[in-house]
Scaffold this motif. Structure first.
Motif, short mmCIF file in Angstrom:
data_model
loop_
_atom_site.label_atom_id
_atom_site.label_comp_id
_atom_site.label_asym_id
_atom_site.label_seq_id
_atom_site.Cartn_x
_atom_site.Cartn_y
_atom_site.Cartn_z
N GLU A 146 4.24 10.56 3.99
CA GLU A 146 5.61 10.74 3.53
C GLU A 146 6.25 11.96 4.16
OE1 GLU A 146 5.61 10.96 -0.65
OE2 GLU A 146 5.17 8.81 -0.97
N GLN A 147 5.49 13.05 4.32
CA GLN A 147 6.03 14.28 4.93
C GLN A 147 6.38 14.06 6.41
OE1 GLN A 147 3.40 17.59 4.57
NE2 GLN A 147 4.89 19.08 5.33
N ASP A 148 5.49 13.37 7.11
CA ASP A 148 5.75 13.11 8.54
C ASP A 148 7.01 12.26 8.73
OD1 ASP A 148 3.56 14.59 9.16
OD2 ASP A 148 2.20 12.86 9.36
N GLU A 150 9.55 12.00 6.70
CA GLU A 150 10.72 12.80 6.38
C GLU A 150 11.10 13.72 7.54
OE1 GLU A 150 9.89 14.85 2.81
OE2 GLU A 150 10.06 13.06 1.52
N ILE A 151 10.10 14.35 8.19
CA ILE A 151 10.40 15.24 9.34
C ILE A 151 11.02 14.45 10.49
CG2 ILE A 151 9.32 16.72 11.08
CD1 ILE A 151 7.28 17.50 8.94
N MET A 152 10.44 13.26 10.75
CA MET A 152 10.94 12.43 11.85
C MET A 152 12.37 11.97 11.57
SD MET A 152 9.19 9.02 13.42
CE MET A 152 9.31 8.21 11.87
N MET A 153 12.68 11.62 10.32
CA MET A 153 14.01 11.17 9.98
C MET A 153 15.02 12.32 10.00
SD MET A 153 13.14 8.45 6.94
CE MET A 153 14.87 7.97 6.77
N GLU A 154 14.56 13.53 9.69
CA GLU A 154 15.47 14.69 9.76
C GLU A 154 15.87 14.99 11.19
OE1 GLU A 154 13.44 17.82 7.86
OE2 GLU A 154 13.76 17.07 5.82
N GLN A 165 0.86 -1.19 0.00
CA GLN A 165 0.00 0.00 0.00
C GLN A 165 0.88 1.23 0.00
OE1 GLN A 165 -2.78 0.17 3.20
NE2 GLN A 165 -3.74 2.04 2.44
N GLU A 166 0.69 2.08 -0.93
CA GLU A 166 1.52 3.27 -1.04
C GLU A 166 1.20 4.27 0.06
OE1 GLU A 166 2.09 3.34 -5.89
OE2 GLU A 166 0.94 4.90 -4.85
N LEU A 167 2.25 5.02 0.46
CA LEU A 167 2.05 6.09 1.44
C LEU A 167 1.44 7.29 0.76
CD1 LEU A 167 5.48 5.88 3.32
CD2 LEU A 167 3.28 4.98 4.12
N ASN A 168 0.59 7.96 1.49
CA ASN A 168 0.07 9.20 0.93
C ASN A 168 1.06 10.33 1.20
OD1 ASN A 168 -0.31 10.02 3.62
ND2 ASN A 168 -2.41 9.19 3.64
N ALA A 169 0.77 11.51 0.73
CA ALA A 169 1.69 12.64 0.82
C ALA A 169 1.91 13.07 2.27
CB ALA A 169 1.15 13.81 -0.01
N ARG A 170 0.84 13.05 3.08
CA ARG A 170 0.97 13.47 4.49
C ARG A 170 1.89 12.52 5.25
NH1 ARG A 170 -2.19 16.27 8.15
NH2 ARG A 170 -1.00 16.48 10.10
#
Length: 910
Positions: free
Chosen positions: A168-170, A172-176, A161-166
C-alpha cells in the motif's frame, strides 16, 4: 429458488447492509411442517460479520420477515446426520441444538458447504462438522440452480487478496509521483507500462554484460578442485602412518584400565573392612561395664549407660548385602547378643531389687497413720490433730530416674524384660500406695466425724459398707452436736419421722435446730479437709504420672477424644502385651494409653476411697454435697485443662458424677420432705419451716457457689426447690384450719419475696415477682375478708339504695322511696355511734393479732390496709348520701379523722 433469493436480498438483507450467500428451505424436525428459510449472510462493511438468519413468510403470505439471527462464531457443531447415506436432516448447535429438515439434499449440501467456506475464511474458532462427507467440504459448491447466486461470490472471495502495508505504501508513493494517477487511469496505466518495458530492457543488458565475469569464476573453481584433490592424497598418507600408532595406544589403554580396576576394588575392600572394624568393634571398657558394672553407684550407672548405648549402636549398624555371610560378622553379632542378654538380666534383676527394697523401706517407715489405731482409747481427737499429708516419693523417683536411659535401652532391645519390670513396678507400687492412701483416708474420716473413742474404733474396723454405716450412725448419735430443738415441734410434725436423723441438714431438720446447732464451723472444717484431700491427691498422681513417663520412656500427649479407658479394663501385663502384639515398642498413642493403665493399676483404690469419703460427708451433713460439688468441679476443670484423658482427669470426673448424684439427691430429699409436712390443728402456722430453711439454704449456697464453675447446677436446683416451696406453701395453706389460708399465703410469700430480694439470685427473678404478686393478692384478700362489713346495717341499707338506682330510679328521687327515706337513713346511722365503731375495730385487731405470727411482723401492714379499706367504704357511703339525699344535712356520727384516731389508738394500746 432464484426468485426467492433475489426477493430476500432486496427486501430483507440489502436494507441491513448484508449480502445473501446461501439459502435452504427447511422445516423443524418432528413438528407440524411449517416451512422457513435459513440464510447465510455477510455484512458489506468491515469488519465482516457472518450470520445465519431464519426468514419466515408472513401469516398473510404476501411478504417475508426476519425472525431469528445467529452469529456464525456461536455455531459449535454442524451435524449432517449421515456422511454416507443421503438425508435431508441436519442439526445446528448454537446455544442449544436446532434440528432441521431440508426440502432437498442438494440444498442441504450447498448450505453446509457455504457454512464451511465462511468458517474457513472469517472465523478463527473452527466449527466441528460431523457426519459430513469430506468431498463436500473440499469441493466447491456444485453447479446448478444456486451456482450463479453463490458461486461467483465465493470465487471472488477466494481470489481476493488484501494488500499488505508495504504494498500500500509503495502504490501511494507511485501515485503521488503522477498527478493524473486518479483522474486519468488509462494514461497512468500507459505510463506504468512504458516504465516496465524500460526496466525489462535494462535487466537484459545487465545479464549480457556479466557473462565474462561468470567465465572467470568457473576457471577459479576448477583450480580450487585440483588443490582439494592434492590435500586429500596427503591426508590419506598421514592416516596410514598413524594406524600403527593407534594399535599401540589401544593396548596401553587396556592395560591402564585393568590397573585402575584393581586399585578400585582394593580401595572398596579396605573401606568395607574399616567400616566393619569401626562399627562392630566394642571397646573392652564397655564390655567390662556390661559384664561387671556397678549399678548401685552413679558412676557405675553412667558407665553402664554409655556401654549399653555403644552396644546398641553396634547391633543396629546397617550392614551392606553380603556382610552377614562373613564368619567374623556372624561371630561378632553372636557376641553382642550374649552381652545384651547378660546385661538385660543384670539390669532387670537390679531394678526389681530396688523396687523391693524401696517397698520394704517405705513399709518400715509407715508414718503416723497406722499408729492411730493403737492409741489409748481415752485419747481425744486433739491428740490426733496431725497435718493431713501424703508421703512424698520424690527421693524414690529421684533414685530410679538415674536408670531412665537404661530403661529406654531395655525397651528398645529386650521388650519382654522391660514389660516384666513394668508389671513388677505396678504390683509393688499399687500395694504401697493402697496402704498409704487407705491410712490417709482413715485419718481424714476421723477428722471429718470429729469423734473420739468411736473415731479410733472407726479407723480400725473392716472396710465394709454396713459396718461403716453402723459406726457412722453411732458417731452421729454420740456427737452431741445436733440435738434437735423442741421449740417448734408444737407447730408441725413430719410423717415417718419415728427415728430422727442426728446430723442430716435437710431443709426440714434445719427448721428443728436452733442457731447454735447449725455449726458453720463444722461445715467450714469439712470444706477445708476435703480441699486438703484433693490438694494432696493431685500432686501425688501428677508426680507419679510424670515419673512413669520419664522412667519408662512413655510419650505423654493429648490422646484423640473418644478412646478413654473403661473402669473395668484390665491393666496387668497381659493387657500391656496385647497393646503391642509383636512384642516391640508401641506407637505414641498406645504408650499414652499405657500410662493411663499403669496409673489406674497403681492408684486403683483412689476412686473407691473418694467415693467412700463422699458418702461419709453426705451422711454427716447432706449440705456437704454443695461444698464437694464446687471443689470437685474446680479440680476436674483444672485437670482437664492439663490433659482431658489423663488418669487424674478421668478419676476425678467419675467421682464428680457421684457428687452430682448426691447433690441431686439432696435437693430431691428437700422437696420430698416439704411434701410430707403436716400442720398442727391446735396452733397457728406462721412462717413454714421449709420457707425459712430455703432462705438459709440459699444463703449458704450463694456463699459456696460464688464464682464456681458449676453455677448452672445450683440454678437448676433453685428452680426445683422454689417450685416445691411454692406448691407446698399453697398445700399447707389449703389444709390449715386454725390459721386462715390467706394469712398463711401472705406471710410465707412475703418472707420468700424478702429473701429473694435480699439475695438477688438472677435465675429466680420471675419467682421473686410471682412471690410479690401472691403476697399482695392474699394481703388484699385477707383484709377484705377480715374487715368484712363493719357497718353491716348501714351497708345493707346502701346496697338497697344502689339496687333502686340500678333499677332506673334517679338518685335524687331515692329519698321518696318508703324503705329508703331520710328517717330510715337517720335511724340506721344512729345505730353506729363512734364508740361502737371503735369497739368493733378493737375486736377486729385482736382477731387479726391471733391470726398473724410475730416472726414476719405484718400486723401493722395489715392494720394499715384495713384502715384504708374502712376509709374507702366510709367515703363510698358519704358519696351516696350526698347524691341521693342532697340538702338533707344527714352525716355519719364519726368522721374520717375519727377513724384515723380509732385505728391509731387501737394499734398503740396493743
Amino acid at each position: 429458488m432464484t426468485a426467492i433469493k433475489h426477493a430476500l436480498q432486496r427486501d430483507i438483507f440489502t436494507p441491513n447492509d448484508e449480502r445473501l450467500l446461501s439459502i435452504v428451505n427447511v422445516c423443524k424436525a418432528g413438528k407440524k411442517k411449517r416451512n422457513c428459510f435459513l440464510c447465510a449472510t455477510v455484512t458489506t462493511e468491515r469488519p465482516v460479520q457472518v450470520n445465519v438468519v431464519k426468514v419466515k413468510k408472513s401469516d398473510k403470505g404476501d411478504f417475508y420477515k426476519r425472525q431469528t439471527a445467529w452469529v456464525l462464531r456461536d455455531l459449535a457443531v454442524v451435524d449432517a446426520k449421515d456422511a454416507i447415506k443421503e438425508s435431508p436432516e441436519f442439526d445446528l448447535h448454537f446455544d442449544k441444538v436446532y434440528k432441521w429438515v431440508a426440502s432437498s439434499v442438494a440444498e442441504k449440501n450447498t448450505f453446509i458447504s457455504c457454512i464451511w467456506k465462511l468458517n474457513q475464511r472469517y472465523i478463527r474458532k473452527k466449527i466441528d462438522f460431523i457426519n459430513v462427507s469430506s468431498q463436500l467440504l473440499e469441493e466447491s459448491v456444485p453447479s446448478g440452480e444456486n451456482q450463479h447466486v453463490t458461486g461467483g461470490d465465493e470465487e471472488a472471495l477466494d481470489e481476493y487478496q488484501e494488500l499488505n502495508a508495504r504494498e500500500e505504501q509503495d502504490i501511494e508513493i507511485m501515485m503521488e509521483g503522477c498527478e493524473y494517477a486518479i483522474s486519468n487511469a488509462e494514461a497512468f496505466a500507459d505510463k506504468l507500462s512504458r516504465e516496465l518495458q524500460v526496466l525489462d530492457g535494462a535487466n537484459i543488458q545487465s545479464i549480457m554484460a556479466s557473462e565474462k565475469q561468470v567465465n572467470i569464476l568457473m576457471k577459479l573453481l576448477d583450480e580450487a578442485l585440483k588443490e582439494v584433490d592434492q590435500i586429500e592424497m596427503k591426508l590419506s598418507s598421514y592416516e596410514e602412518m598413524l594406524q600403527s600408532v593407534k594399535e599401540q595406544m589401544d593396548q596401553i589403554s587396556e592395560s591402564n584400565h585393568l590397573i585402575h580396576l584393581s586399585n578400585t576394588n582394593n580401595l572398596k575392600l579396605l573401606s568395607e573392612i574399616e567400616f566393619l572394624v569401626n562399627h562392630m568393634d566394642l571397646a573392652k571398657g564397655h564390655i567390662k561395664a556390661l559384664q561387671e558394672g556397678d549399678l548401685s553407684s552413679s558412676r557405675g550407672i553412667e558407665a553402664c549407660t554409655n556401654a549399653a548405648d555403644a552396644l546398641l549402636q553396634c547391633m543396629n549398624v546397617a550392614l551392606q548385602p553380603g556382610h552377614e555371610k562373613l564368619d567374623a560378622v556372624r561371630q561378632q553379632q553372636q557376641r553382642f547378643s550374649e552381652l545384651r542378654e547378660l546385661f538385660a538380666r543384670r539390669l532387670a534383676s537390679h531394678l526389681n531389687n530396688v523396687f523391693v527394697q524401696q517397698f520394704i523401706k517405705l513399709e518400715s517407715s509407715r508414718p503416723y497413720y497406722l499408729s492411730l489405731a493403737g492409741h489409748d482409747q481415752s485419747s481425744t481427737l486433739a491428740q490426733h490433730s496431725i497435718e493431713l499429708t501424703l508421703p512424698n516419693h520424690h527421693p524414690f523417683h529421684r533414685d530410679l530416674l538415674r536408670f531412665a536411659k537404661l530403661m529406654e535401652w531395655l525397651k528398645n532391645t529386650d521388650y519382654g524384660k522391660y514389660e516384666g519390670l513394668t508389671k513388677n513396678y505396678m504390683d509393688y507400687l499399687s500395694r504401697l500406695y493402697e496402704r498409704e492412701i487407705r491410712d490417709f483416708f482413715e485419718v481424714v474420716k476421723i477428722k471429718m466425724t470429729g469423734a473420739t473413742k468411736e473415731g479410733k474404733k472407726f479407723a480400725t474396723l473392716p472396710r465394709k459398707e454396713s459396718a461403716v454405716k453402723q459406726e457412722t450412725e453411732s458417731l452421729h448419735g454420740s456427737s452431741g452436736k445436733l440435738t434437735g430443738s423442741t421449740s417448734s415441734l408444737n407447730k408441725l410434725s413430719v410423717q415417718g419421722s419415728g427415728n430422727r436423723r442426728s446430723q442430716s441438714s435437710s431443709l426440714l431438720d434445719m427448721g428443728n435446730m436452733s442457731a447454735s446447732d447449725l455449726d458453720v464451723a463444722d461445715r467450714t472444717k469439712f470444706d477445708k479437709i476435703f480441699e486438703q484431700v484433693l490438694s494432696e491427691l493431685e500432686p501425688l498422681c501428677l508426680a507419679e504420672q510424670d515419673f512413669i513417663s520419664k522412667f519408662f520412656k512413655l510419650q505423654q500427649h493429648l490422646s484423640i477424644p473418644g478412646t478413654p479407658m473403661s473402669d473395668a479394663e484390665e491393666t496387668d501385663g497381659g493387657t500391656l502385651s496385647r497393646m503391642h502384639g509383636t512384642g516391640g515398642p508401641q506407637s505414641i498413642s498406645s504408650e499414652n494409653h499405657m500410662i493411663r493403665q499403669m496409673m489406674t493399676k497403681i492408684f486403683r483404690c483412689v476412686e473407691l476411697e473418694l467415693n467412700n469419703l463422699i458418702a461419709l460427708g453426705d451422711k454427716i451433713d447432706s449440705f456437704n454435697s454443695l461444698y464437694m460439688l464446687v471443689k470437685m468441679s474446680h479440680h476436674v476443670w483444672t485437670a482437664q485443662n492439663v490433659d482431658p484423658t489423663s488418669f487424674l482427669s478421668t478419676t476425678l470426673g467419675n467421682v464428680l458424677v457421684t457428687v452430682k448424684r448426691n447433690f441431686d439427691k439432696c435437693i430431691s430429699n428437700q422437696i420430698k420432705q416439704m411434701e410430707e409436712v403436716k400442720i398442727s390443728k391446735k396452733s397457728k402456722v406462721g412462717i413454714l419451716p421449709f420457707v425459712a430453711e430455703f432462705e438459709e439454704f440459699a444463703a449458704l449456697a450463694e456463699s459456696i457457689f460464688k464464682n464456681a464453675e458449676r453455677r448452672g447446677d445450683l440454678d437448676k436446683a433453685y428452680l426445683k426447690l422454689i417450685r416445691g416451696v411454692f406448691a407446698n406453701v399453697e398445700k399447707v395453706a389449703n389444709e390449715s384450719q386454725k390459721t386462715p389460708r390467706d394469712v398463711v399465703m401472705m406471710e410465707n410469700f412475703h418472707h420468700i419475696f424478702a429473701t429473694l430480694s435480699r439475695l438477688k439470685i438472677s435465675c429466680l427473678e420471675a419467682e421473686k415477682k410471682e412471690a410479690k404478686q401472691k403476697y399482695t393478692d392474699h394481703l388484699q384478700s385477707y383484709v377484705i375478708y377480715s374487715l368484712g362489713q363493719p357497718l353491716e346495717k348501714l351497708n345493707h341499707f346502701f346496697e338497697g339504695v344502689e339496687a333502686r338506682v340500678a333499677q332506673g330510679v334517679r338518685e335524687e328521687e331515692v329519698s321518696y322511696q318508703l324503705a329508703f327515706n331520710k328517717q330510715e337513713l337517720r335511724k340506721v346511722i344512729k345505730e353506729y355511734p363512734g364508740k361502737e365503731v371503735k369497739k368493733g375495730l378493737d375486736n377486729l385487731y385482736k382477731k387479726v393479732d391471733k391470726h398473724l405470727c410475730e416472726e414476719e411482723n405484718l400486723l401493722q401492714v395489715v392494720w394499715h390496709s384495713m384502715q384504708e379499706e374502712f376509709i374507702r367504704q366510709y367515703k363510698h357511703f358519704e358519696g351516696l348520701i350526698a347524691r341521693c339525699y342532697p340538702g338533707s344535712g344527714i352525716t355519719m356520727e364519726f368522721t374520717i379523722q375519727d377513724i384515723l384516731d380509732y385505728f391509731s389508738s387501737i394499734a398503740q394500746s396493743h
